[in-house]
Scaffold this active site. Structure first.
Site, PDB file in Angstrom:
ATOM      1  N   CYS A  51       0.946  -1.182  -0.010  1.00 14.07           N
ATOM      2  CA  CYS A  51      -0.105  -0.067   0.065  1.00 14.07           C
ATOM      3  C   CYS A  51       0.848   1.228  -0.049  1.00 14.07           C
ATOM      4  O   CYS A  51       0.278   2.282  -0.069  1.00 14.07           O
ATOM      5  CB  CYS A  51      -1.024   0.000   1.107  1.00 14.07           C
ATOM      6  SG  CYS A  51      -2.161  -1.307   1.122  1.00 14.07           S
ATOM      7  N   ASP A  52       2.238   1.218   0.123  1.00 13.14           N
ATOM      8  CA  ASP A  52       3.072   2.497   0.240  1.00 13.14           C
ATOM      9  C   ASP A  52       4.174   2.268  -0.404  1.00 13.14           C
ATOM     10  O   ASP A  52       5.146   2.659   0.244  1.00 13.14           O
ATOM     11  CB  ASP A  52       2.803   3.241   1.731  1.00 13.14           C
ATOM     12  CG  ASP A  52       3.407   4.471   1.712  1.00 13.14           C
ATOM     13  OD1 ASP A  52       3.177   5.227   0.537  1.00 13.14           O
ATOM     14  OD2 ASP A  52       3.983   5.161   2.845  1.00 13.14           O
ATOM     15  N   LEU A  53       4.318   1.635  -1.521  1.00 14.66           N
ATOM     16  CA  LEU A  53       5.767   1.318  -2.222  1.00 14.66           C
ATOM     17  C   LEU A  53       6.184   2.783  -2.868  1.00 14.66           C
ATOM     18  O   LEU A  53       5.252   3.194  -3.620  1.00 14.66           O
ATOM     19  CB  LEU A  53       5.456   0.220  -3.161  1.00 14.66           C
ATOM     20  CG  LEU A  53       6.550  -0.236  -3.932  1.00 14.66           C
ATOM     21  CD1 LEU A  53       7.400  -1.172  -2.775  1.00 14.66           C
ATOM     22  CD2 LEU A  53       6.384  -1.262  -4.905  1.00 14.66           C
TER      23      LEU A  53
END
Length: 189
Positions: A22-24
């Site tokens: 979700c936050d690459l």
């Protein structure tokens, strides 16, 4: 970048319950003492629980510029959101331009800027520290970079259904790498 997508492949396919990071983004990729990439910061990761669940809703937003359109607009999270973020990271790695760079305003985005340079040649957008016309094996390297940028475009398609998955990316990156190494004589045919 192969190590990063291999980690995504493990998260997406290596468990009975898929995990979406979700936050690459580059800041969440660390290098160990052997320069091996390690994925970090799972603070907003989501588990896709339930039979055949491929998507979930969230109100937690990821980082602007790396977040997939469906995630930002509707809060829909799936493995395809990680693929979108990975594609942006590929673009950033090879162009040295962040998706939030000041040259990207209005209709112009990192995706559009790269898309405008393809299919003819990615040399116009590639970081000159990675590729220049004076490089030995320029043609092979240019083909490699062009293939990588095309792969990044496949990752960042607007529709999540049209994006490839992490297994396919791993396979393509190994083929690109092996083709480059064969072209410059570092491995046998």
């Amino acid at each position: 970048m192969i190590e990063v997508v291999s980690a995504l492949e493990h998260l997406h396919f290596g468990h009975s319950t898929p995990v979406v990071h979700c936050d690459l983004k580059p800041r969440n990729v660390l290098l160990d003492q052997n320069m091996v990439s390690r994925l970090s910061d799972f603070g907003i990761a989501k588990l896709l629980t339930g039979e055949n669940q491929t998507m979930t809703q969230t109100q937690t937003l990821a980082t602007i510029g790396y977040m997939a359109p469906e995630y930002g607009r509707e809060g829909q999270v799936s493995a395809k959101c990680d693929i979108y973020s990975y594609g942006i990271m590929l673009m950033e790695t090879f162009t040295k331009k962040k998706p939030t760079d000041e040259i990207f305003s209005g209709e112009m985005s990192l995706n559009q800027w790269i898309n405008n340079s393809l299919p003819s040649s990615g040399i116009q957008v590639v970081d000159t520290n990675l590729l220049s016309r004076e490089d030995e094996h320029f043609a092979a390297k240019e083909q490699c970079v062009s293939s990588i940028l095309n792969l990044a475009m496949e990752c960042t398609r607007e529709s999540p259904k049209k994006r490839i998955n992490s297994k396919q990316i791993v396979t393509k990156l190994f083929k690109i790498r092996d083709s480059l190494l064969a072209s410059i004589g570092m491995v046998g045919p």
